[in-house]
Design an enzyme around this catalytic site. Structure first.
Site, PDB file in Angstrom:
ATOM      1  N   VAL A 149     -97.268  -2.019   0.170  1.00  0.00           N
ATOM      2  CA  VAL A 149     -98.364  -1.144   0.597  1.00  0.00           C
ATOM      3  C   VAL A 149     -99.503  -1.943   1.233  1.00  0.00           C
ATOM      4  O   VAL A 149     -99.974  -1.619   2.330  1.00  0.00           O
ATOM      5  CB  VAL A 149     -98.886  -0.317  -0.597  1.00  0.00           C
ATOM      6  CG1 VAL A 149    -100.125   0.468  -0.197  1.00  0.00           C
ATOM      7  CG2 VAL A 149     -97.802   0.638  -1.094  1.00  0.00           C
ATOM      8  N   MET A 150     -99.968  -2.983   0.546  1.00  0.00           N
ATOM      9  CA  MET A 150    -101.101  -3.755   1.066  1.00  0.00           C
ATOM     10  C   MET A 150    -100.702  -4.569   2.291  1.00  0.00           C
ATOM     11  O   MET A 150    -101.430  -4.602   3.288  1.00  0.00           O
ATOM     12  CB  MET A 150    -101.637  -4.686  -0.029  1.00  0.00           C
ATOM     13  CG  MET A 150    -102.340  -3.971  -1.167  1.00  0.00           C
ATOM     14  SD  MET A 150    -103.875  -3.158  -0.629  1.00  0.00           S
ATOM     15  CE  MET A 150    -104.920  -4.585  -0.350  1.00  0.00           C
ATOM     16  N   HIS A 158    -115.239  -8.732  -9.819  1.00  0.00           N
ATOM     17  CA  HIS A 158    -115.350  -7.419  -9.170  1.00  0.00           C
ATOM     18  C   HIS A 158    -114.556  -6.383  -9.965  1.00  0.00           C
ATOM     19  O   HIS A 158    -115.042  -5.283 -10.263  1.00  0.00           O
ATOM     20  CB  HIS A 158    -114.824  -7.514  -7.733  1.00  0.00           C
ATOM     21  CG  HIS A 158    -114.519  -6.193  -7.087  1.00  0.00           C
ATOM     22  ND1 HIS A 158    -113.393  -5.441  -7.416  1.00  0.00           N
ATOM     23  CD2 HIS A 158    -115.158  -5.489  -6.124  1.00  0.00           C
ATOM     24  CE1 HIS A 158    -113.380  -4.330  -6.711  1.00  0.00           C
ATOM     25  NE2 HIS A 158    -114.439  -4.335  -5.911  1.00  0.00           N
ATOM     26  N   ASN A 159    -113.323  -6.725 -10.338  1.00  0.00           N
ATOM     27  CA  ASN A 159    -112.478  -5.792 -11.079  1.00  0.00           C
ATOM     28  C   ASN A 159    -113.037  -5.523 -12.474  1.00  0.00           C
ATOM     29  O   ASN A 159    -112.917  -4.408 -12.990  1.00  0.00           O
ATOM     30  CB  ASN A 159    -111.053  -6.323 -11.166  1.00  0.00           C
ATOM     31  CG  ASN A 159    -110.306  -6.159  -9.856  1.00  0.00           C
ATOM     32  OD1 ASN A 159    -110.896  -6.049  -8.798  1.00  0.00           O
ATOM     33  ND2 ASN A 159    -108.993  -6.156  -9.927  1.00  0.00           N
ATOM     34  N   ARG A 205    -122.122 -20.782 -42.022  1.00  0.00           N
ATOM     35  CA  ARG A 205    -121.214 -21.794 -41.487  1.00  0.00           C
ATOM     36  C   ARG A 205    -121.456 -23.149 -42.162  1.00  0.00           C
ATOM     37  O   ARG A 205    -120.521 -23.907 -42.433  1.00  0.00           O
ATOM     38  CB  ARG A 205    -121.391 -21.934 -39.967  1.00  0.00           C
ATOM     39  CG  ARG A 205    -120.956 -20.700 -39.184  1.00  0.00           C
ATOM     40  CD  ARG A 205    -121.163 -20.880 -37.684  1.00  0.00           C
ATOM     41  NE  ARG A 205    -120.182 -21.812 -37.126  1.00  0.00           N
ATOM     42  CZ  ARG A 205    -120.469 -22.998 -36.622  1.00  0.00           C
ATOM     43  NH1 ARG A 205    -121.723 -23.428 -36.616  1.00  0.00           N
ATOM     44  NH2 ARG A 205    -119.516 -23.767 -36.138  1.00  0.00           N
ATOM     45  N   ARG A 254    -109.491   1.211 -22.840  1.00  0.00           N
ATOM     46  CA  ARG A 254    -108.214   1.499 -22.175  1.00  0.00           C
ATOM     47  C   ARG A 254    -107.051   1.194 -23.109  1.00  0.00           C
ATOM     48  O   ARG A 254    -106.076   1.950 -23.179  1.00  0.00           O
ATOM     49  CB  ARG A 254    -108.077   0.676 -20.888  1.00  0.00           C
ATOM     50  CG  ARG A 254    -108.990   1.138 -19.784  1.00  0.00           C
ATOM     51  CD  ARG A 254    -108.482   0.677 -18.428  1.00  0.00           C
ATOM     52  NE  ARG A 254    -109.475   0.886 -17.385  1.00  0.00           N
ATOM     53  CZ  ARG A 254    -109.247   0.695 -16.096  1.00  0.00           C
ATOM     54  NH1 ARG A 254    -108.055   0.297 -15.689  1.00  0.00           N
ATOM     55  NH2 ARG A 254    -110.202   0.883 -15.203  1.00  0.00           N
ATOM     56  N   ASN A 304    -103.596 -10.508  -6.111  1.00  0.00           N
ATOM     57  CA  ASN A 304    -104.517 -10.573  -7.248  1.00  0.00           C
ATOM     58  C   ASN A 304    -104.140 -11.737  -8.159  1.00  0.00           C
ATOM     59  O   ASN A 304    -103.888 -11.549  -9.353  1.00  0.00           O
ATOM     60  CB  ASN A 304    -104.479  -9.258  -8.038  1.00  0.00           C
ATOM     61  CG  ASN A 304    -105.660  -8.371  -7.713  1.00  0.00           C
ATOM     62  OD1 ASN A 304    -106.690  -8.831  -7.242  1.00  0.00           O
ATOM     63  ND2 ASN A 304    -105.506  -7.083  -7.946  1.00  0.00           N
ATOM     64  N   SER A 338    -110.361  -6.397  -1.866  1.00  0.00           N
ATOM     65  CA  SER A 338    -110.619  -5.154  -2.582  1.00  0.00           C
ATOM     66  C   SER A 338    -110.719  -3.993  -1.598  1.00  0.00           C
ATOM     67  O   SER A 338    -111.273  -4.141  -0.510  1.00  0.00           O
ATOM     68  CB  SER A 338    -111.912  -5.247  -3.388  1.00  0.00           C
ATOM     69  OG  SER A 338    -112.176  -4.006  -4.027  1.00  0.00           O
ATOM     70  N   HIS A 372    -121.139 -27.268 -41.235  1.00  0.00           N
ATOM     71  CA  HIS A 372    -121.240 -27.408 -39.779  1.00  0.00           C
ATOM     72  C   HIS A 372    -122.642 -27.791 -39.322  1.00  0.00           C
ATOM     73  O   HIS A 372    -122.826 -28.167 -38.160  1.00  0.00           O
ATOM     74  CB  HIS A 372    -120.812 -26.103 -39.099  1.00  0.00           C
ATOM     75  CG  HIS A 372    -119.370 -25.770 -39.321  1.00  0.00           C
ATOM     76  ND1 HIS A 372    -118.340 -26.510 -38.790  1.00  0.00           N
ATOM     77  CD2 HIS A 372    -118.776 -24.780 -40.048  1.00  0.00           C
ATOM     78  CE1 HIS A 372    -117.184 -25.989 -39.154  1.00  0.00           C
ATOM     79  NE2 HIS A 372    -117.412 -24.936 -39.921  1.00  0.00           N
ATOM     80  N   LYS A 374    -113.137 -11.936  -7.159  1.00  0.00           N
ATOM     81  CA  LYS A 374    -112.372 -10.683  -7.152  1.00  0.00           C
ATOM     82  C   LYS A 374    -112.088 -10.213  -8.584  1.00  0.00           C
ATOM     83  O   LYS A 374    -112.144  -9.010  -8.880  1.00  0.00           O
ATOM     84  CB  LYS A 374    -111.059 -10.882  -6.395  1.00  0.00           C
ATOM     85  CG  LYS A 374    -110.113  -9.676  -6.420  1.00  0.00           C
ATOM     86  CD  LYS A 374    -110.757  -8.399  -5.891  1.00  0.00           C
ATOM     87  CE  LYS A 374    -109.752  -7.309  -5.578  1.00  0.00           C
ATOM     88  NZ  LYS A 374    -108.920  -6.905  -6.726  1.00  0.00           N
ATOM     89  N   GLU A 407    -115.683  -3.104 -12.031  1.00  0.00           N
ATOM     90  CA  GLU A 407    -114.994  -1.837 -11.749  1.00  0.00           C
ATOM     91  C   GLU A 407    -114.578  -1.151 -13.055  1.00  0.00           C
ATOM     92  O   GLU A 407    -114.813   0.055 -13.243  1.00  0.00           O
ATOM     93  CB  GLU A 407    -113.774  -2.135 -10.884  1.00  0.00           C
ATOM     94  CG  GLU A 407    -112.896  -0.969 -10.538  1.00  0.00           C
ATOM     95  CD  GLU A 407    -111.664  -1.432  -9.763  1.00  0.00           C
ATOM     96  OE1 GLU A 407    -110.537  -1.110 -10.212  1.00  0.00           O
ATOM     97  OE2 GLU A 407    -111.827  -2.116  -8.739  1.00  0.00           O
ATOM     98  N   TYR A 408    -113.973  -1.908 -13.977  1.00  0.00           N
ATOM     99  CA  TYR A 408    -113.609  -1.366 -15.284  1.00  0.00           C
ATOM    100  C   TYR A 408    -114.840  -0.789 -15.977  1.00  0.00           C
ATOM    101  O   TYR A 408    -114.799   0.313 -16.542  1.00  0.00           O
ATOM    102  CB  TYR A 408    -113.026  -2.474 -16.168  1.00  0.00           C
ATOM    103  CG  TYR A 408    -111.549  -2.723 -16.045  1.00  0.00           C
ATOM    104  CD1 TYR A 408    -110.714  -2.619 -17.146  1.00  0.00           C
ATOM    105  CD2 TYR A 408    -110.980  -3.120 -14.842  1.00  0.00           C
ATOM    106  CE1 TYR A 408    -109.350  -2.892 -17.066  1.00  0.00           C
ATOM    107  CE2 TYR A 408    -109.625  -3.387 -14.738  1.00  0.00           C
ATOM    108  CZ  TYR A 408    -108.817  -3.273 -15.847  1.00  0.00           C
ATOM    109  OH  TYR A 408    -107.475  -3.536 -15.762  1.00  0.00           O
ATOM    110  N   LYS A 420    -103.902  -3.459 -15.256  1.00  0.00           N
ATOM    111  CA  LYS A 420    -102.985  -4.467 -14.722  1.00  0.00           C
ATOM    112  C   LYS A 420    -103.312  -5.885 -15.181  1.00  0.00           C
ATOM    113  O   LYS A 420    -102.574  -6.813 -14.877  1.00  0.00           O
ATOM    114  CB  LYS A 420    -102.987  -4.412 -13.188  1.00  0.00           C
ATOM    115  CG  LYS A 420    -102.325  -3.159 -12.642  1.00  0.00           C
ATOM    116  CD  LYS A 420    -102.174  -3.240 -11.132  1.00  0.00           C
ATOM    117  CE  LYS A 420    -101.391  -2.044 -10.591  1.00  0.00           C
ATOM    118  NZ  LYS A 420    -101.233  -2.114  -9.114  1.00  0.00           N
TER     119      LYS A 420
END
Length: 462
Positions: free
Chosen positions: A15-16, A187-188, A440, A287, A104, A130, A446, A184, A191-192, A260
């Protein structure tokens, strides 16, 4: 022997790949070489101007069709397939040839490949793209990662592929090796985060409003600072009817959201760099949680949980609160870029990134204009810039009211809440983490820092 008369070759005609090829053919390049390992993809690709293409039957013919230095754009599935194709392709190339990975790909894979190909005398670009199929066909947002000389060499090919905002091509050099794919990825992640906020807004409103009314409200927000591609498509989705049942199509869609992996990569990157992105994290987790449908149904029955009607905020108040939450998601993504720039020593200009996102990509939004202006004035802390500070101050209290109202009526708003608490944590001068440091030191010795003098200390806990 083929005549070498193609300025660029596209390997992968899914497709792309085929949409990018058609766009290139229409807008700039005199001749494009095309190849896919899938015979069905080769057979299915058709263009109106066949004189501008050379469809190749095998990889050798494909490489022989390219003018030197050769430029090959890979549009194939990320991961092992890229390494497999590179293994077959690179022996056929010569020093100075350029490979552009437009998939990607994971940014650490891109860094690794860049190092390996550089040793062979080849140039490599990780190109974040994108915009989906429509962006590929009509203009996408392009984020390039490579050395600057390679970017300059390819710019005449990339510019025609890019979407345009106010006559400016939305393509930019993000920095070396994996920078383009990292940007990118972020960016995703944004987007989420924004998609989840819009979904929670819809989930809150649907208790008292029908889908057409929610769509109308979303459309009214498109005249202001909230206007964005994701808001626009959300209103269209809510108005669409199912051709089979004549019901609203949204009601026929199962409430299980797929992913994805780029959202998860964003979270992993934030953990590596120590940069908090709770709004994005909440979106990724929700999700995953959505896939547990049968478990959710069982627990709803078990605990007799019932969502009830909340007292809706006024539309103007919701608009301001939602804008604040979305600003915080963008701010988290930009902070992650700041962390990556320092860690990987990338020449990453934040304003250039935002300008690249203004058209063609999924997170394009009116808000980016304000963010770009703010970054021009203040390059380190977006929340301290005057324009952003004004917007957040206007919406913060309303966001708090929204989260409280939803919580009281058992309406889940994990991303709205996560962004609110993120901001709350940023705006206090003392977090309760001194107790954690004490814990801790107690069980693991620590050590801890003191507020009154420098150094590392231990408590006499026993």
């Amino acid at each position: 022997m083929n005549q070498a008369d193609c300025e660029i070759g596209i390997l992968g005609l899914g497709v792309m790949g085929r949409n990018l090829a058609a766009h290139l053919i229409d807008h700039a390049v005199t001749r494009v070489a095309l190849f896919s390992y899938a015979a069905s993809e080769r057979a299915a690709f058709r263009v109106d101007t066949p004189a501008k293409t050379r469809s190749c039957a095998n990889l050798e013919q494909f490489v022989q069709s390219l003018t030197t230095p050769r430029k090959v754009l890979l549009m194939i599935t990320a991961g092992e397939p890229v390494d497999e194709v590179l293994g077959a392709l690179t022996p056929l190339l010569s020093r100075g040839d350029i490979i552009i990975d437009g998939g990607n790909s994971y940014y650490l894979d891109t860094r690794r490949r860049d190092t390996a190909l550089r040793q062979q005398g080849l140039k490599y670009m990780g190109l974040g793209i994108s915009g989906g199929a429509s962006g590929a066909r009509h203009g996408a947002s392009l984020m390039a990662g490579c050395d600057k000389a390679t970017y300059d060499e390819c710019q005449s090919l990339l510019a025609p592929l890019a979407a345009r905002h106010e006559q400016r091509a939305c393509v930019g050099w993000m920095g070396e090796d994996g920078a383009g794919h990292f940007v990118k990825m972020v960016h995703n992640g944004i987007e989420y985060g924004v998609m989840q906020l819009l979904a929670e807004c819809y989930g809150y409103l649907r208790e008292q409003m029908n889908n057409q009314d929610i769509a109308e409200l979303f459309e009214s927000w498109q005249t202001g600072a909230l206007d964005s591609y994701l808001l626009q498509i959300s209103s269209r989705i809510l108005r669409t009817k199912d051709t089979e049942t004549s019901q609203d199509l949204i009601e026929m869609i199962r409430d299980e959201a797929a992913q994805k992996g780029t959202g998860r990569w964003t979270i992993e990157g934030s953990l590596l760099l120590g940069v908090p992105v709770p709004g994005i994290y909440a979106a990724v987790i929700e999700r995953s949680l959505s896939s547990h449908g049968s478990r959710r149904q069982a627990l709803k029955t078990r605990y007799k949980m019932q969502q009830t009607q909340a007292a809706l905020l006024a539309p103007a108040d919701m608009e301001s609160a939602l804008l604040t939450a979305i600003i915080l998601v963008y701010e988290q993504g930009i902070n992650l870029l700041v962390g990556a720039r320092a860690h990987w020593h990338w020449q990453l200009d934040l304003r250039s990134v935002v300008l690249t996102w203004q058209a063609g990509c999924i997170i394009r939004a009116e808000l980016l204009e304000t963010i770009a202006q703010s970054l021009a004035e203040e390059h380190q802390n977006l929340l301290q810039t005057p324009m952003i500070k004004t917007l957040v101050e206007e919406g913060h209290e309303l966001l708090r009211q929204w989260v409280v109202e939803a919580t009281q009526h058992h309406i889940p708003v994990p991303a709205l809440s996560a962004n609110l608490q993120y901001f709350n944590s940023l705006c206090v001068d003392r977090l309760p983490m001194n107790l954690i440091q004490g814990q801790r030191d107690y069980f693991g010795e620590h050590g801890f820092a003191r507020v009154d003098k420098p150094g590392q200390f231990h408590g006499d806990w026993r």
